[in-house]
Design a protein around this motif. Structure first.
Motif, PDB file in Angstrom:
ATOM      1  N   LEU A  97       0.811  -1.332   0.083  1.00  0.00           N
ATOM      2  CA  LEU A  97       0.189   0.083  -0.032  1.00  0.00           C
ATOM      3  C   LEU A  97       0.953   1.365   0.147  1.00  0.00           C
ATOM      4  O   LEU A  97       1.394   1.536   1.158  1.00  0.00           O
ATOM      5  CB  LEU A  97      -0.877   0.060   1.284  1.00  0.00           C
ATOM      6  CG  LEU A  97      -1.948   1.203   1.431  1.00  0.00           C
ATOM      7  CD1 LEU A  97      -2.641   1.395   0.270  1.00  0.00           C
ATOM      8  CD2 LEU A  97      -2.673   0.987   2.578  1.00  0.00           C
ATOM      9  N   ALA A 189      -5.699  -1.885   2.317  1.00  0.00           N
ATOM     10  CA  ALA A 189      -6.841  -1.552   1.257  1.00  0.00           C
ATOM     11  C   ALA A 189      -7.534  -2.637   0.753  1.00  0.00           C
ATOM     12  O   ALA A 189      -6.514  -3.629   0.611  1.00  0.00           O
ATOM     13  CB  ALA A 189      -6.103  -0.451   0.380  1.00  0.00           C
ATOM     14  N   GLN A 191      -8.792  -3.485  -3.351  1.00  0.00           N
ATOM     15  CA  GLN A 191      -8.566  -2.896  -4.526  1.00  0.00           C
ATOM     16  C   GLN A 191      -9.632  -3.725  -5.773  1.00  0.00           C
ATOM     17  O   GLN A 191      -9.291  -4.952  -5.617  1.00  0.00           O
ATOM     18  CB  GLN A 191      -7.378  -2.575  -4.947  1.00  0.00           C
ATOM     19  CG  GLN A 191      -6.509  -1.699  -4.424  1.00  0.00           C
ATOM     20  CD  GLN A 191      -5.314  -1.338  -4.943  1.00  0.00           C
ATOM     21  OE1 GLN A 191      -4.782  -0.184  -5.203  1.00  0.00           O
ATOM     22  NE2 GLN A 191      -4.624  -2.180  -5.788  1.00  0.00           N
ATOM     23  N   ILE A 217      -9.078   1.633 -11.308  1.00  0.00           N
ATOM     24  CA  ILE A 217      -8.750   0.678  -9.787  1.00  0.00           C
ATOM     25  C   ILE A 217      -9.670   1.717  -9.007  1.00  0.00           C
ATOM     26  O   ILE A 217      -9.864   2.931  -8.818  1.00  0.00           O
ATOM     27  CB  ILE A 217      -7.416   0.948  -9.682  1.00  0.00           C
ATOM     28  CG1 ILE A 217      -6.322   0.348 -10.595  1.00  0.00           C
ATOM     29  CG2 ILE A 217      -7.187   0.397  -8.208  1.00  0.00           C
ATOM     30  CD1 ILE A 217      -4.958   0.462 -10.555  1.00  0.00           C
ATOM     31  N   ARG A 219     -10.182   1.615  -5.025  1.00  0.00           N
ATOM     32  CA  ARG A 219      -9.651   1.219  -3.781  1.00  0.00           C
ATOM     33  C   ARG A 219     -10.527   1.691  -2.662  1.00  0.00           C
ATOM     34  O   ARG A 219     -10.666   3.103  -2.545  1.00  0.00           O
ATOM     35  CB  ARG A 219      -8.117   1.790  -3.506  1.00  0.00           C
ATOM     36  CG  ARG A 219      -7.469   1.232  -2.449  1.00  0.00           C
ATOM     37  CD  ARG A 219      -5.926   1.614  -2.574  1.00  0.00           C
ATOM     38  NE  ARG A 219      -5.097   2.862  -2.730  1.00  0.00           N
ATOM     39  CZ  ARG A 219      -4.137   3.190  -2.909  1.00  0.00           C
ATOM     40  NH1 ARG A 219      -3.113   2.416  -3.409  1.00  0.00           N
ATOM     41  NH2 ARG A 219      -3.636   4.435  -2.959  1.00  0.00           N
ATOM     42  N   THR A 220     -10.456   1.237  -1.239  1.00  0.00           N
ATOM     43  CA  THR A 220     -11.137   1.603  -0.173  1.00  0.00           C
ATOM     44  C   THR A 220     -10.013   1.141   0.754  1.00  0.00           C
ATOM     45  O   THR A 220      -9.350   0.071   0.762  1.00  0.00           O
ATOM     46  CB  THR A 220     -12.305   0.800   0.139  1.00  0.00           C
ATOM     47  OG1 THR A 220     -13.195   0.909  -0.848  1.00  0.00           O
ATOM     48  CG2 THR A 220     -12.563   1.195   1.436  1.00  0.00           C
ATOM     49  N   SER A 221      -9.553   2.337   1.635  1.00  0.00           N
ATOM     50  CA  SER A 221      -8.274   2.104   2.448  1.00  0.00           C
ATOM     51  C   SER A 221      -8.657   2.159   3.810  1.00  0.00           C
ATOM     52  O   SER A 221      -9.783   3.086   4.256  1.00  0.00           O
ATOM     53  CB  SER A 221      -7.095   3.141   2.208  1.00  0.00           C
ATOM     54  OG  SER A 221      -6.951   3.124   0.804  1.00  0.00           O
TER      55      SER A 221
END
Length: 252
Positions: A97, A189, A191, A217, A219-221
Protein backbone atom coordinates in the motif's frame (compact mmCIF):
# COMPACT_ATOMS: atom_id res chain seq x y z
CA UNK A 1 5.01 -12.46 -43.23
CA UNK A 2 6.35 -9.35 -44.94
CA UNK A 3 4.68 -5.95 -44.65
CA UNK A 4 4.04 -6.02 -48.41
CA UNK A 5 2.14 -9.31 -48.16
CA UNK A 6 0.26 -8.11 -45.06
CA UNK A 7 -0.97 -5.03 -46.93
CA UNK A 8 -2.23 -6.98 -49.95
CA UNK A 9 -5.85 -5.79 -50.33
CA UNK A 10 -7.36 -9.28 -50.58
CA UNK A 11 -6.55 -9.89 -46.92
CA UNK A 12 -8.43 -6.98 -45.39
CA UNK A 13 -10.30 -4.65 -47.76
CA UNK A 14 -14.05 -5.18 -47.39
CA UNK A 15 -16.95 -3.49 -49.13
CA UNK A 16 -18.81 -3.31 -45.82
CA UNK A 17 -15.74 -2.41 -43.74
CA UNK A 18 -16.26 1.35 -43.71
CA UNK A 19 -14.16 4.07 -45.30
CA UNK A 20 -11.03 2.73 -46.96
CA UNK A 21 -8.72 5.08 -45.08
CA UNK A 22 -10.05 3.69 -41.77
CA UNK A 23 -9.59 0.13 -43.01
CA UNK A 24 -6.00 0.95 -43.94
CA UNK A 25 -5.41 2.62 -40.56
CA UNK A 26 -6.61 -0.51 -38.81
CA UNK A 27 -4.44 -2.71 -41.00
CA UNK A 28 -1.32 -0.65 -40.33
CA UNK A 29 -2.11 -0.60 -36.61
CA UNK A 30 -2.46 -4.39 -36.68
CA UNK A 31 0.93 -4.64 -38.41
CA UNK A 32 2.40 -2.70 -35.48
CA UNK A 33 0.68 -4.94 -32.93
CA UNK A 34 2.00 -8.07 -34.66
CA UNK A 35 5.53 -6.70 -34.79
CA UNK A 36 5.69 -6.41 -38.57
CA UNK A 37 6.28 -2.70 -38.03
CA UNK A 38 8.38 -2.31 -34.88
CA UNK A 39 8.71 0.85 -32.74
CA UNK A 40 10.92 3.40 -34.45
CA UNK A 41 10.72 1.66 -37.83
CA UNK A 42 9.79 3.74 -40.87
CA UNK A 43 6.48 3.16 -42.59
CA UNK A 44 6.72 2.36 -46.29
CA UNK A 45 6.46 5.56 -48.36
CA UNK A 46 2.95 6.70 -49.30
CA UNK A 47 3.66 5.87 -52.94
CA UNK A 48 4.64 2.30 -52.05
CA UNK A 49 1.63 1.77 -49.77
CA UNK A 50 -0.66 3.07 -52.50
CA UNK A 51 0.85 0.60 -54.99
CA UNK A 52 0.57 -2.33 -52.52
CA UNK A 53 -3.03 -1.60 -51.54
CA UNK A 54 -4.47 -0.22 -54.76
CA UNK A 55 -5.57 2.92 -52.91
CA UNK A 56 -4.97 6.53 -53.86
CA UNK A 57 -2.17 8.46 -52.19
CA UNK A 58 -4.81 10.81 -50.76
CA UNK A 59 -6.44 7.85 -49.00
CA UNK A 60 -3.07 6.60 -47.75
CA UNK A 61 -2.14 10.06 -46.50
CA UNK A 62 -5.44 10.34 -44.60
CA UNK A 63 -4.92 6.92 -43.00
CA UNK A 64 -1.42 7.81 -41.80
CA UNK A 65 -2.61 11.18 -40.51
CA UNK A 66 -5.21 9.37 -38.42
CA UNK A 67 -2.54 7.11 -36.92
CA UNK A 68 -0.43 10.18 -36.15
CA UNK A 69 -3.40 11.79 -34.37
CA UNK A 70 -3.71 8.67 -32.20
CA UNK A 71 -0.02 8.83 -31.30
CA UNK A 72 0.80 5.57 -33.11
CA UNK A 73 2.86 7.22 -35.82
CA UNK A 74 5.37 10.09 -35.74
CA UNK A 75 5.61 12.17 -38.90
CA UNK A 76 8.93 13.88 -39.55
CA UNK A 77 9.08 16.57 -42.21
CA UNK A 78 11.40 15.51 -45.00
CA UNK A 79 12.01 12.07 -43.48
CA UNK A 80 8.67 10.29 -43.65
CA UNK A 81 6.49 8.54 -41.08
CA UNK A 82 7.75 6.27 -38.29
CA UNK A 83 6.13 3.91 -35.81
CA UNK A 84 5.98 5.74 -32.49
CA UNK A 85 8.26 4.36 -29.76
CA UNK A 86 6.50 2.38 -27.07
CA UNK A 87 6.46 4.26 -23.77
CA UNK A 88 8.17 2.65 -20.80
CA UNK A 89 5.84 0.59 -18.65
CA UNK A 90 6.00 0.64 -14.87
CA UNK A 91 5.35 -2.37 -12.70
CA UNK A 92 3.27 -1.73 -9.61
CA UNK A 93 2.99 -4.32 -6.86
CA UNK A 94 -0.48 -5.16 -5.61
CA UNK A 95 0.89 -6.39 -2.28
CA UNK A 96 2.12 -3.00 -0.98
CA UNK A 97 0.00 0.00 0.00
CA UNK A 98 1.96 2.97 -1.31
CA UNK A 99 1.21 6.36 -2.78
CA UNK A 100 1.87 7.44 -6.35
CA UNK A 101 4.57 9.83 -5.10
CA UNK A 102 6.37 7.01 -3.26
CA UNK A 103 6.12 4.68 -6.26
CA UNK A 104 7.68 7.18 -8.63
CA UNK A 105 10.34 8.34 -6.17
CA UNK A 106 11.60 4.75 -5.86
CA UNK A 107 12.08 4.78 -9.63
CA UNK A 108 14.03 8.03 -9.49
CA UNK A 109 11.26 10.02 -11.18
CA UNK A 110 9.98 13.43 -10.16
CA UNK A 111 6.25 13.74 -9.65
CA UNK A 112 3.96 16.68 -10.23
CA UNK A 113 0.26 17.14 -9.64
CA UNK A 114 -2.25 19.02 -11.70
CA UNK A 115 -5.35 19.70 -9.68
CA UNK A 116 -8.63 19.02 -11.45
CA UNK A 117 -10.87 19.66 -8.45
CA UNK A 118 -10.82 19.69 -4.64
CA UNK A 119 -13.34 20.77 -2.06
CA UNK A 120 -16.09 19.70 0.32
CA UNK A 121 -19.18 18.20 -1.29
CA UNK A 122 -22.40 16.35 -0.61
CA UNK A 123 -21.40 12.68 -0.98
CA UNK A 124 -22.67 10.44 -3.74
CA UNK A 125 -24.55 7.25 -2.79
CA UNK A 126 -21.43 5.20 -3.56
CA UNK A 127 -19.32 7.41 -1.28
CA UNK A 128 -21.88 7.15 1.54
CA UNK A 129 -21.72 3.36 1.38
CA UNK A 130 -17.96 3.03 0.88
CA UNK A 131 -17.02 5.51 3.62
CA UNK A 132 -19.82 4.57 6.04
CA UNK A 133 -21.08 8.15 6.20
CA UNK A 134 -24.23 9.47 7.82
CA UNK A 135 -26.89 10.63 5.40
CA UNK A 136 -26.29 14.31 6.27
CA UNK A 137 -22.46 14.13 6.25
CA UNK A 138 -20.16 15.92 3.82
CA UNK A 139 -17.12 14.51 2.06
CA UNK A 140 -13.71 15.85 1.04
CA UNK A 141 -12.96 15.25 -2.63
CA UNK A 142 -9.64 15.43 -4.46
CA UNK A 143 -9.33 15.00 -8.23
CA UNK A 144 -5.77 15.10 -9.59
CA UNK A 145 -3.78 14.34 -12.68
CA UNK A 146 -0.57 12.63 -11.60
CA UNK A 147 2.53 13.09 -13.77
CA UNK A 148 5.94 11.41 -13.67
CA UNK A 149 8.79 13.42 -15.21
CA UNK A 150 6.10 15.51 -16.90
CA UNK A 151 4.29 12.52 -18.45
CA UNK A 152 0.59 12.10 -17.55
CA UNK A 153 0.19 8.75 -15.81
CA UNK A 154 -3.08 8.62 -13.90
CA UNK A 155 -6.20 10.48 -12.86
CA UNK A 156 -7.01 10.00 -9.19
CA UNK A 157 -10.40 10.88 -7.70
CA UNK A 158 -10.39 10.41 -3.93
CA UNK A 159 -13.14 10.88 -1.36
CA UNK A 160 -12.45 11.04 2.40
CA UNK A 161 -14.58 11.66 5.49
CA UNK A 162 -14.09 15.14 6.96
CA UNK A 163 -12.99 13.44 10.19
CA UNK A 164 -9.98 12.18 8.22
CA UNK A 165 -9.36 15.19 5.98
CA UNK A 166 -11.23 18.29 7.18
CA UNK A 167 -9.44 20.60 4.71
CA UNK A 168 -8.82 19.30 1.18
CA UNK A 169 -6.66 22.38 0.49
CA UNK A 170 -4.11 21.02 2.98
CA UNK A 171 -3.00 18.39 0.45
CA UNK A 172 -0.24 19.80 -1.73
CA UNK A 173 1.40 16.78 -3.40
CA UNK A 174 1.02 13.49 -1.52
CA UNK A 175 -2.31 12.65 0.11
CA UNK A 176 -0.74 9.83 2.11
CA UNK A 177 2.02 12.19 3.26
CA UNK A 178 -0.59 14.63 4.55
CA UNK A 179 -2.49 11.83 6.31
CA UNK A 180 0.73 10.48 7.84
CA UNK A 181 1.49 13.89 9.36
CA UNK A 182 -1.89 13.75 11.07
CA UNK A 183 -1.32 10.18 12.26
CA UNK A 184 -4.06 8.92 9.94
CA UNK A 185 -2.15 6.98 7.29
CA UNK A 186 -4.03 3.91 5.95
CA UNK A 187 -2.41 0.55 6.63
CA UNK A 188 -4.44 -1.76 4.40
CA UNK A 189 -6.75 -1.52 1.41
CA UNK A 190 -9.05 -3.48 -0.84
CA UNK A 191 -8.68 -2.87 -4.58
CA UNK A 192 -10.74 -3.76 -7.62
CA UNK A 193 -9.08 -3.46 -11.03
CA UNK A 194 -10.95 -3.33 -14.34
CA UNK A 195 -9.87 -2.86 -17.93
CA UNK A 196 -11.76 -0.07 -19.65
CA UNK A 197 -11.72 2.09 -22.77
CA UNK A 198 -10.75 5.65 -21.82
CA UNK A 199 -13.50 8.20 -22.47
CA UNK A 200 -12.94 11.31 -24.56
CA UNK A 201 -12.56 13.79 -21.67
CA UNK A 202 -10.20 11.60 -19.64
CA UNK A 203 -8.27 10.72 -22.81
CA UNK A 204 -7.57 14.41 -23.43
CA UNK A 205 -6.34 14.78 -19.85
CA UNK A 206 -4.08 11.70 -20.07
CA UNK A 207 -2.93 12.62 -23.58
CA UNK A 208 -4.03 9.33 -25.12
CA UNK A 209 -6.44 8.57 -27.95
CA UNK A 210 -10.16 8.27 -27.05
CA UNK A 211 -10.97 4.61 -26.57
CA UNK A 212 -7.38 3.72 -25.62
CA UNK A 213 -6.90 0.97 -23.05
CA UNK A 214 -6.99 2.09 -19.43
CA UNK A 215 -6.92 0.49 -15.99
CA UNK A 216 -9.67 1.52 -13.61
CA UNK A 217 -8.78 0.96 -9.96
CA UNK A 218 -11.28 1.32 -7.13
CA UNK A 219 -9.65 1.31 -3.70
CA UNK A 220 -11.02 1.46 -0.18
CA UNK A 221 -8.32 2.10 2.46
CA UNK A 222 -8.49 1.49 6.21
CA UNK A 223 -6.81 2.86 9.34
CA UNK A 224 -5.26 0.58 11.99
CA UNK A 225 -8.45 0.84 14.07
CA UNK A 226 -10.56 -0.40 11.14
CA UNK A 227 -12.09 2.93 10.14
CA UNK A 228 -12.41 3.65 6.43
CA UNK A 229 -10.00 6.44 5.52
CA UNK A 230 -10.33 6.78 1.77
CA UNK A 231 -12.39 5.74 -1.23
CA UNK A 232 -10.50 6.32 -4.48
CA UNK A 233 -11.28 5.75 -8.11
CA UNK A 234 -8.21 6.02 -10.31
CA UNK A 235 -7.70 5.73 -14.04
CA UNK A 236 -4.23 4.66 -15.19
CA UNK A 237 -2.88 4.72 -18.72
CA UNK A 238 -2.95 1.16 -20.00
CA UNK A 239 0.27 1.74 -21.95
CA UNK A 240 2.15 2.85 -18.86
CA UNK A 241 1.36 0.36 -16.09
CA UNK A 242 1.57 -3.34 -15.34
CA UNK A 243 0.17 -4.43 -11.99
CA UNK A 244 1.98 -7.39 -10.45
CA UNK A 245 0.87 -9.72 -7.67
CA UNK A 246 2.84 -12.49 -5.97
CA UNK A 247 0.81 -15.66 -5.51
CA UNK A 248 1.63 -18.55 -3.19
CA UNK A 249 0.27 -22.08 -3.29
CA UNK A 250 -2.51 -22.46 -0.75
CA UNK A 251 -1.83 -25.05 1.97
CA UNK A 252 -4.43 -27.74 2.61
Amino acid sequence: MSVAAFLAPAGWQRGDGGPLYLQLSRRLSEAMTRGLLSPGAPLPPEREIAALTGLSRVTVRKAIAGLAAEGLVVQKHGSGSFVAPRPEKFEQSLSRLTSFTEDMRRRGLSTTTRWLDRGVYVPSPDEVVALGLAADASVARLARLRLADGRPMAIERAALPLTILPDPEAVETSLYGTLAEAGLRPVRALQKISAIAVGREDAATLEVAPGAAGLSIERTSYLPDGRVAEFTRSLYRGDAYNFVAELRLAQD
